[in-house]
Design a protein around this motif. Structure first.
Motif, PDB file in Angstrom:
ATOM      1  N   SER A 194      17.226  12.055   2.486  1.00  0.00           N
ATOM      2  CA  SER A 194      16.360  10.302   2.329  1.00  0.00           C
ATOM      3  C   SER A 194      17.383   9.486   1.030  1.00  0.00           C
ATOM      4  CB  SER A 194      14.806  11.037   2.739  1.00  0.00           C
ATOM      5  OG  SER A 194      14.770  11.739   3.138  1.00  0.00           O
ATOM      6  N   ASN A 231      16.273   3.585   6.126  1.00  0.00           N
ATOM      7  CA  ASN A 231      15.486   3.504   5.552  1.00  0.00           C
ATOM      8  C   ASN A 231      15.380   2.075   4.262  1.00  0.00           C
ATOM      9  OD1 ASN A 231      13.314   5.335   7.136  1.00  0.00           O
ATOM     10  ND2 ASN A 231      14.272   7.068   5.896  1.00  0.00           N
ATOM     11  N   PRO A 243      10.047   0.092  -3.830  1.00  0.00           N
ATOM     12  CA  PRO A 243       9.086   1.588  -3.128  1.00  0.00           C
ATOM     13  C   PRO A 243       8.436   1.669  -2.712  1.00  0.00           C
ATOM     14  CG  PRO A 243       8.738   1.640  -5.712  1.00  0.00           C
ATOM     15  CD  PRO A 243       9.680   0.221  -5.171  1.00  0.00           C
ATOM     16  N   SER A 244       8.659   2.335  -1.012  1.00  0.00           N
ATOM     17  CA  SER A 244       7.488   3.008  -0.430  1.00  0.00           C
ATOM     18  C   SER A 244       7.786   0.700   0.100  1.00  0.00           C
ATOM     19  CB  SER A 244       5.794   2.166  -0.590  1.00  0.00           C
ATOM     20  OG  SER A 244       5.973   4.139  -1.355  1.00  0.00           O
ATOM     21  N   ASP A 245       8.794   0.461   0.412  1.00  0.00           N
ATOM     22  CA  ASP A 245       8.578  -0.655   0.988  1.00  0.00           C
ATOM     23  C   ASP A 245       8.129  -1.785   0.768  1.00  0.00           C
ATOM     24  OD1 ASP A 245      11.617   0.041   2.140  1.00  0.00           O
ATOM     25  OD2 ASP A 245      10.176   0.551   4.440  1.00  0.00           O
ATOM     26  N   ASN A 246       7.077  -1.928  -0.320  1.00  0.00           N
ATOM     27  CA  ASN A 246       6.535  -2.846  -0.839  1.00  0.00           C
ATOM     28  C   ASN A 246       7.433  -4.077  -1.642  1.00  0.00           C
ATOM     29  OD1 ASN A 246       4.276  -3.853  -1.206  1.00  0.00           O
ATOM     30  ND2 ASN A 246       3.488  -2.969  -3.194  1.00  0.00           N
ATOM     31  N   SER A 277       6.066  -4.933  -4.921  1.00  0.00           N
ATOM     32  CA  SER A 277       6.293  -4.373  -6.681  1.00  0.00           C
ATOM     33  C   SER A 277       8.014  -4.846  -6.439  1.00  0.00           C
ATOM     34  CB  SER A 277       6.713  -2.840  -5.471  1.00  0.00           C
ATOM     35  OG  SER A 277       7.517  -2.793  -4.385  1.00  0.00           O
TER      36      SER A 277
END
Length: 389
Positions: free
Chosen positions: A134, A92, A114-117, A120
């Motif tokens: 993780s 990840n 964050p959250s693979d965005n 951002s």
């Protein structure tokens, strides 16, 4: 001051967190051809084959392992030996960059979205060098700005804190207090000296970016390089040599376009180490007393759980050609190296699902005949029209 955990404790200048100066080893830097590794005098420069798609390479504090970002195939962070072997993929971390070794060489700290965005701002994350568990945020709360370019040194991490409303700043995070605070304005890409008393960093001027140094608390700023301003160049990503006598850095805008250069602290000279490279250099410390990074398990009889990851889906074409598999059809799947599975894994456990079949039948998982003369023992999914198994 940014509180991560615990109280708002001011960070005081200290050398107790620092690693003693060591011997200068090999230098590594990024290029269009992968990661070059060579001697500090420029001899022996080469790209190990497994590192042909590696960038942002950094050395562990004992010089025995490297961490890097793989940008081809299965993108993400990788830990390996200096020649690219004995790889461990960090799950990840598709968009992660700038890994630095931390916590006695047991963890990596790196910038990620964050959250693979990717729309951002980047934040700092921590993950095990063994690829287990993780990734987790370094800070308990969002700092409100983009944090990137971390460089760890003992219990301290220097990082760049960038807000849209003001020039970048260099901050320090202290693991012992769980707090971080600003040390330098109009500064980026800070790195802590081997003796823990100084910071080297990049600062923007009217005509370019040059390298500067300061005390660990940000006082006593002194300019080092001068050609950034005089030749309209950008000098960035500086790193101290383990001996503290030289600084390697990225230079953009000179006659070669992009270089990795070395600044000699005594002679005050700027020398090209590798032309047509785009920096983020890292210097190998020869330090036998430093903690050894943990190595991945070498046994072949222990089960190591991983985070769920879909490595193949014939509906979308992920990991295999898109489309239904017909009667007697064979689909080849590369499991090692995908989704964080180590490249030297001997056995894997898979969940195989048959969905939306148009007729009855069975599917079977086997090993290629060149690996074994027998098929794997497996549970065989049986499917009928419209049934998912």
């Amino acid at each position: 001051m940014l509180a991560v955990t615990g109280s708002f404790v001011a960070l005081q200048p200290a050398t107790a967190n620092a690693t003693e100066p060591g011997t200068d080893g090999l230098l590594a830097t990024s290029s269009d051809y992968g990661t070059y590794i060579g001697n500090a005098d420029g001899t022996g420069q080469h790209v190990p084959t497994p590192l042909s798609s590696a960038r942002y390479t950094t050395w562990s504090s004992d010089g025995s392992r490297i961490a890097w970002q793989n940008y081809a195939g299965t993108a993400g962070l990788v830990v390996s030996d200096p020649d690219g072997t004995s790889q461990v993929r960090i799950p990840n971390t598709t968009y992660s960059e700038g890994p630095t070794w931390y916590d006695s060489n047991t963890k990596l700290v790196f910038a990620d979205y964050p959250s693979d965005n990717i729309a951002s701002r980047t934040q700092l994350y921590v993950a095990s060098v063994l690829g287990t568990g993780s990734k987790t945020p370094l800070f308990a709360t969002d700092t409100g700005c983009a944090d990137h370019h971390p460089l760890a040194h003992g219990n301290l991490i220097a990082f760049t804190h960038s807000c849209t409303s003001s020039p970048s700043q260099v901050w320090l995070y202290d693991k012992t207090t769980g707090t971080a605070h600003k040390v330098l304005d109009n500064a980026s890409d800070g790195d802590i000296s081997p003796d823990g008393t100084k910071i080297v960093f990049s600062r923007t001027s009217t005509y370019g970016d040059d390298l500067f140094e300061s005390a660990i608390d940000g006082s006593g700023v002194t300019q080092l390089t001068t050609t950034g301003a005089t030749q309209n160049k950008h000098h960035g990503a500086p790193v101290w040599s383990p001996s503290g006598t030289r600084i390697a850095y990225y230079s953009n805008g000179g006659p070669n376009g992009q270089d990795t250069e070395i600044f000699d602290m005594a002679a005050k000279t700027e020398t090209v180490w590798l032309a047509w490279s785009w920096g983020s250099p890292s210097w190998q410390p020869i330090n036998p007393s430093a903690p050894k990074p943990p190595m991945p398990p070498t046994d072949r009889g222990t089960y190591y759980p991983m985070s769920p990851y879909r490595i193949m889906d014939t509906r979308s074409g992920q990991g295999a050609p898109k489309g239904a598999v017909g009667n007697g059809g064979v689909v080849s799947l590369q499991v090692t190296g995908a989704g964080g599975v180590p490249t030297d894994a001997s056995t894997v456990v898979l969940n195989v699902t048959v969905t939306e079949p148009t007729a009855g039948g069975t599917s079977r998982c086997t090993r290629p005949v060149w690996l074994a003369r027998r098929r794997l023992r497996s549970t065989t999914p049986r499917g009928g029209p419209g049934r998912t198994r």
